[in-house]
Design a protein around this motif. Structure first.
Motif, PDB file in Angstrom:
ATOM      1  N   UNK A 295       8.013 -23.115  -5.160  1.00 35.25           N
ATOM      2  CA  UNK A 295       7.179 -23.800  -6.153  1.00 35.25           C
ATOM      3  C   UNK A 295       7.440 -25.306  -6.163  1.00 35.25           C
ATOM      4  N   UNK A 296       8.669 -25.710  -5.896  1.00 37.78           N
ATOM      5  CA  UNK A 296       8.961 -27.151  -5.843  1.00 37.78           C
ATOM      6  C   UNK A 296       8.263 -27.826  -4.669  1.00 37.78           C
ATOM      7  N   UNK A 297       7.996 -27.058  -3.635  1.00 33.90           N
ATOM      8  CA  UNK A 297       7.360 -27.623  -2.437  1.00 33.90           C
ATOM      9  C   UNK A 297       5.842 -27.659  -2.513  1.00 33.90           C
ATOM     10  N   UNK A 298       5.261 -27.057  -3.529  1.00 34.23           N
ATOM     11  CA  UNK A 298       3.810 -26.947  -3.581  1.00 34.23           C
ATOM     12  C   UNK A 298       3.147 -28.303  -3.787  1.00 34.23           C
ATOM     13  N   UNK A 299       2.220 -28.604  -2.918  1.00 30.79           N
ATOM     14  CA  UNK A 299       1.450 -29.838  -3.000  1.00 30.79           C
ATOM     15  C   UNK A 299      -0.030 -29.490  -3.046  1.00 30.79           C
ATOM     16  N   UNK A 300      -0.757 -30.222  -3.848  1.00 37.39           N
ATOM     17  CA  UNK A 300      -2.200 -30.026  -3.866  1.00 37.39           C
ATOM     18  C   UNK A 300      -2.788 -30.425  -2.517  1.00 37.39           C
ATOM     19  N   UNK A 301      -3.698 -29.615  -2.027  1.00 37.02           N
ATOM     20  CA  UNK A 301      -4.382 -29.946  -0.782  1.00 37.02           C
ATOM     21  C   UNK A 301      -5.138 -31.261  -0.934  1.00 37.02           C
ATOM     22  N   UNK A 302      -5.165 -32.046   0.155  1.00 38.73           N
ATOM     23  CA  UNK A 302      -5.928 -33.297   0.131  1.00 38.73           C
ATOM     24  C   UNK A 302      -7.399 -33.051  -0.179  1.00 38.73           C
ATOM     25  N   UNK A 303      -7.877 -31.839   0.136  1.00 43.41           N
ATOM     26  CA  UNK A 303      -9.270 -31.511  -0.162  1.00 43.41           C
ATOM     27  C   UNK A 303      -9.498 -31.335  -1.650  1.00 43.41           C
ATOM     28  N   UNK A 304      -8.418 -31.061  -2.399  1.00 46.09           N
ATOM     29  CA  UNK A 304      -8.525 -30.842  -3.841  1.00 46.09           C
ATOM     30  C   UNK A 304      -8.182 -32.111  -4.610  1.00 46.09           C
ATOM     31  N   UNK A 305      -7.070 -32.766  -4.224  1.00 43.01           N
ATOM     32  CA  UNK A 305      -6.628 -33.968  -4.922  1.00 43.01           C
ATOM     33  C   UNK A 305      -5.982 -34.896  -3.911  1.00 43.01           C
ATOM     34  N   UNK A 427     -15.842 -35.318  -7.660  1.00 41.58           N
ATOM     35  CA  UNK A 427     -16.846 -34.990  -6.660  1.00 41.58           C
ATOM     36  C   UNK A 427     -16.799 -33.520  -6.249  1.00 41.58           C
ATOM     37  N   UNK A 428     -17.943 -33.015  -5.813  1.00 38.19           N
ATOM     38  CA  UNK A 428     -17.977 -31.739  -5.138  1.00 38.19           C
ATOM     39  C   UNK A 428     -17.313 -31.908  -3.771  1.00 38.19           C
ATOM     40  N   UNK A 429     -16.817 -30.809  -3.195  1.00 40.53           N
ATOM     41  CA  UNK A 429     -16.012 -30.892  -1.976  1.00 40.53           C
ATOM     42  C   UNK A 429     -16.704 -31.630  -0.841  1.00 40.53           C
ATOM     43  N   UNK A 430     -18.042 -31.546  -0.744  1.00 40.74           N
ATOM     44  CA  UNK A 430     -18.733 -32.153   0.388  1.00 40.74           C
ATOM     45  C   UNK A 430     -18.792 -33.671   0.312  1.00 40.74           C
ATOM     46  N   UNK A 431     -18.391 -34.237  -0.828  1.00 42.22           N
ATOM     47  CA  UNK A 431     -18.384 -35.689  -0.990  1.00 42.22           C
ATOM     48  C   UNK A 431     -16.976 -36.280  -0.869  1.00 42.22           C
ATOM     49  N   UNK A 432     -15.955 -35.434  -0.808  1.00 41.33           N
ATOM     50  CA  UNK A 432     -14.576 -35.927  -0.852  1.00 41.33           C
ATOM     51  C   UNK A 432     -14.232 -36.779   0.363  1.00 41.33           C
ATOM     52  N   UNK A 433     -14.488 -36.284   1.571  1.00 38.56           N
ATOM     53  CA  UNK A 433     -14.102 -37.027   2.772  1.00 38.56           C
ATOM     54  C   UNK A 433     -14.842 -38.362   2.897  1.00 38.56           C
TER      55      UNK A 433
END
Length: 451
Positions: A295-305, A427-433
């Motif tokens: 749990x300490x290693x958990x990172x949010x995906x770049x696609x999420x945050x 944003x919706x996921x398709x706008x993130x990148x």
């Protein structure tokens, strides 16, 4: 015979697809369950079968649980690709099944679509079912969230262990009705909880047991929080696994007063996923030190945050699920609590890739009003639905001069001129990148080298 022929057919199709580089297709499973009905029920499964369902957070939660199991020394069958309906899950079984019809791993972890849980548990018996939440999600497909809860209920076997959010009255009611073992997770009231929500954006204010109006001591979002019904004794009880402390400044949380964890950001859906995973780890008997490490290693995906630091300001992207007010509102609340001046970027490129509809009614379940503050310098509405976002912002009281519209993210640099606040892409996921690509273009060459 069904087991052998179905396995042979599925493995043959899978081998052909691999040769054609079509990995991730659900066709093997679709073919097998159509041509060999009951094939899934003929397989031999391990004792530990974990299914995670709900409106959002399923994929993230299953990924954490799968890692917890692996780190505890167990092998795992996991539908990592996120194909969470019956044919996708059947395809996962095709990949893992042995020729004698066994799933050889020690445990199975499945993300399951909330409307298809009953179809999956008809064939695969879960030892643990986790329900993250039930919210207004994809209204044209799902209808009312009470209907979704009813569909989930049909898929929960009586003898399975049930782990649900104790903060959500809808899932808490599922737990109350369940005859088997029940455990709950949640988050205690903290500095960023709301005593009252600024607007009436709530999924429900009525007791799911008696139908009378409920009271709230605080809200986390929507109808999730410290609920109680004055007409019956239905109320939020202290969860078995609860985030007892939240420190937004230090970016730390504490679970059950014992385990302190760093977190990327105070995004509530991420915190709820961590609480659910902690509960699952305890139920599955995973050693405490392994749970703490994972749990300490958990990172949010770049696609999420994601955050991009430039010499002048910070760009933050928060991916939201279209047609789901909860994920957007959580992003709005997170942004509202961040200090300093802000510029907001909002937009979607596609409403739905799966269904041929373009429903935008969910925009009116979003709490735009909370973002209408003097520190918000400008709101940039991007994409084909920019006029719809602009209209919703106008109805939320945003001054017209603060609202700008553009077709593509290429207009972002020009539209940021004259502002100085951090930029939040909700944003919706398709706008993130495209948003992050523009953010990176603001970095100097020296900054990029140092990074």
């Amino acid at each position: 015979m069904v087991r052998q022929l179905g396995t042979l057919a599925g493995k043959t199709i899978l081998k052909m697809e691999n040769a054609l580089h079509k990995d991730g297709s659900t066709f093997p499973g679709k073919f097998v369950i159509k041509e060999f009905p009951g094939w899934l029920s003929k397989l031999s499964y391990p004792d530990e079968v974990i299914m995670v369902t709900g409106s959002s957070g399923k994929g993230s939660t299953t990924a954490i649980i799968a890692e917890l199991l692996r780190r505890s020394g167990r092998t795992v069958c996991h539908n990592l690709e996120g194909s969470n309906m019956i044919r996708g899950i059947a395809s996962t079984m095709v990949k893992h099944v042995t020729w004698d019809g066994r799933i050889p791993e020690d445990a199975i972890v499945l993300e399951v679509d909330e409307r298809y849980l009953k179809e999956v548990t008809k064939y695969i018996h879960p030892s643990l079912v986790i329900v993250n939440n039930v919210t207004r999600d994809q209204p044209p497909r799902q209808g009312h969230f009470d209907l979704v809860a009813a569909e989930i209920w049909k898929g929960i076997p009586e003898d399975t262990v049930l782990l649900v959010s104790g903060d959500d009255p809808v899932t808490a009611r599922l737990a109350e009705r369940h005859r088997g073992t029940v455990r709950t997770f949640g988050i205690e009231q903290f500095d960023e909880s709301y005593v009252t929500l600024p607007t009436a954006v709530k999924d429900s204010v009525y007791c799911p047991r008696c139908g009378k109006h409920m009271n709230y001591r605080y809200f986390q979002y929507g109808s999730v929080g410290g609920f109680s019904c004055p007409s019956c004794d239905f109320e939020r009880e202290t969860p078995d696994y609860t985030i007892t402390e939240v420190d937004p400044e230090e970016k730390k949380i504490t679970i059950n007063g014992m385990l302190t964890l760093p977190v990327d950001a105070m995004l509530l859906f991420h915190l709820y996923n961590l609480a659910a995973a902690y509960g699952a780890a305890d139920i599955l008997g995973i050693p405490k030190d392994v749970t703490a490490d994972v749990l300490r290693e958990q990172k949010l995906s770049d696609k999420i945050y994601s955050e991009v630091e430039t010499p002048d300001r910070k760009f933050v992207s928060i991916s939201c699920k279209a047609e789901n007010n909860a994920t957007y509102n959580l992003a709005h609340y997170y942004t509202h609590h961040r200090p300093g001046k802000k510029v907001l970027v909002m937009g979607v490129r596609e409403i739905s890739r799966r269904y041929s509809h373009f429903d935008l009614s969910w925009l009116y379940d979003l709490d735009m009003e909370i973002l209408n503050r003097p520190e918000v310098e400008r709101v940039l509405c991007i994409g084909p639905y920019a006029p719809h976002f602009a209209l919703r912002l106008s109805l939320a009281g945003f001054p017209e001069e603060k609202i700008l519209q553009a077709d593509t993210m290429d207009s972002l640099p020009e539209m940021l001129k004259g502002t100085e606040g951090d930029v939040y892409g909700i944003l919706n996921f398709d706008m993130v990148e495209p948003f992050l690509a523009q953010a990176r273009s603001f970095c100097t060459e020296e900054r990029e080298v140092n990074a």
